[in-house]
Scaffold this active site. Structure first.
Site, mmCIF file in Angstrom:
data_model
loop_
_atom_site.group_PDB
_atom_site.id
_atom_site.type_symbol
_atom_site.label_atom_id
_atom_site.label_comp_id
_atom_site.label_asym_id
_atom_site.label_seq_id
_atom_site.Cartn_x
_atom_site.Cartn_y
_atom_site.Cartn_z
ATOM 1 C CB ILE A 23 -0.924 0.040 1.225
ATOM 2 C CG1 ILE A 23 -1.711 -1.264 1.356
ATOM 3 C CG2 ILE A 23 -1.872 1.233 1.131
ATOM 4 C CD1 ILE A 23 -2.648 -1.557 0.220
ATOM 5 C CD GLU A 24 1.798 6.403 -1.938
ATOM 6 O OE1 GLU A 24 2.659 6.990 -1.247
ATOM 7 O OE2 GLU A 24 0.608 6.768 -2.013
ATOM 8 C CE LYS A 55 0.241 13.220 -0.876
ATOM 9 N NZ LYS A 55 0.729 14.207 -1.877
ATOM 10 C CB CYS A 73 10.412 8.434 -1.251
ATOM 11 S SG CYS A 73 8.850 8.168 -2.130
ATOM 12 C CG ASP A 126 11.945 6.794 3.122
ATOM 13 O OD1 ASP A 126 11.160 7.658 3.561
ATOM 14 O OD2 ASP A 126 11.819 6.267 2.002
ATOM 15 C CG HIS A 173 9.973 2.151 4.230
ATOM 16 N ND1 HIS A 173 10.560 3.174 3.538
ATOM 17 C CD2 HIS A 173 9.321 2.732 5.275
ATOM 18 C CE1 HIS A 173 10.289 4.322 4.130
ATOM 19 N NE2 HIS A 173 9.527 4.083 5.188
ATOM 20 C CD GLU A 174 6.476 -1.445 1.925
ATOM 21 O OE1 GLU A 174 5.299 -1.167 2.197
ATOM 22 O OE2 GLU A 174 7.253 -0.631 1.358
ATOM 23 N N GLY A 192 4.505 11.362 7.874
ATOM 24 C CA GLY A 192 3.075 11.557 7.712
ATOM 25 C C GLY A 192 2.249 10.781 8.724
#
Length: 281
Positions: free
Chosen positions: A81-82, A84, A188, A195, A227-228, A257
């Site tokens: 899942i993105e 933002k 990112c 990150d 990240h993943e 966020g």
């Protein structure tokens, strides 16, 4: 197929404060996994562990409610899942009335499960846990256990992933070690924004050269990937070059966020780590 460039990342986004499931933007794992040599059956198990710090909704009388939320998204899901879009989706709860926290939890589970498992022949569910304010003071903060590689005075000059830095003592007896570092940084995939994270690498097998491993972790510093994807790349590089008998890679990234993501990948079935965040999270 959703592409990261089509996500809300890097674009002006309207603040939607009424529930809107369409804000969730799933991105297939397949493309990036193929890039790092992951076949149809990955050599790892695990999950992406999310923590949401900015979850709020209204009760039936219009009074705001708040909670922390923990999400467990299995790495077997075809999509990530993105982040933002995840934040925008959670914000859409802000002025929406729900009966109680149980209804919010059920809605979150249904929506995120559909997005994460979209396209799977046998969809399943994700884990969702809400922590209400009376439980906030039970939240623990702790650093990773293990031997900290950051103590090493190494020269670093490579800042994109360099798996050739990884070596192991194949001519010696196997060892079992837990190694950690707070020097993980990547960017990112879409925006290039930094990150920050900490990583814990647990393995048994030929002893991995610690200086090279630390230099390898640092080599992600200018790398653009979610990240993943970074954690799976790290797992595959260590798995293929150092040939451990068992391997676990667990990273805890700092929040952005109001969300943090902690991907966990392991070569062998085991319990997921406790949801204990580091001081930087």
């Amino acid at each position: 197929m959703n592409h990261p460039d089509h996500s809300p990342l890097g674009k002006a986004s309207a603040y939607v404060d009424q529930y809107d499931v369409s804000l969730l933007f799933p991105i297939p794992r397949l493309t990036k996994r193929a890039e790092i040599g992951v076949g149809e059956t990955p050599p790892f198990f695990g999950a992406d562990l999310w923590m949401a710090f900015e979850l709020s909704w209204l009760n039936l009388r219009g009074k705001p409610q708040v909670a922390l939320a923990q999400f467990t998204i299995p790495c077997e899901t075809p999509n990530i899942i993105e982040s933002k879009s995840f934040k925008l989706y959670l914000n859409s709860f802000n002025n929406t009335r729900f009966l109680d926290a149980a209804e919010v939890q059920a809605r979150l589970r249904t929506d995120i499960s559909e997005a994460a498992w979209r396209g799977a022949p046998q969809p399943s569910s994700v884990g969702v846990k809400l922590l209400l304010p009376e439980l906030f003071d039970r939240e623990d903060v702790a650093e990773f256990d293990g031997l900290n590689l950051d103590r090493l005075d190494v020269e670093c000059s490579r800042y994109t992933p360099a798996p050739d830095l990884l070596t192991a003592a194949f001519d010696e007896g196997p060892v079992a070690e837990v190694l950690t570092s707070n020097l993980l940084k990547s960017n990112c995939l879409v925006t290039g924004q930094p990150d920050w994270g900490s990583v814990r690498i647990s393995y048994s097998g030929p002893q991995i050269n610690q200086e090279g491993l630390l230099q390898y972790i640092v080599s992600f510093r200018n790398h653009n990937e979610f990240h993943e994807q970074c954690v799976e790349r790290m797992f595959m590089d260590i798995w293929t070059r150092c040939k451990p008998l068992k391997l676990t890679v667990y990273a805890r990234y700092t929040r952005r966020g109001g969300l943090d993501i902690s991907p966990f990948r392991t070569s062998h079935p085991q319990a997921l780590p406790a949801a204990v965040r580091t001081a930087r999270q």
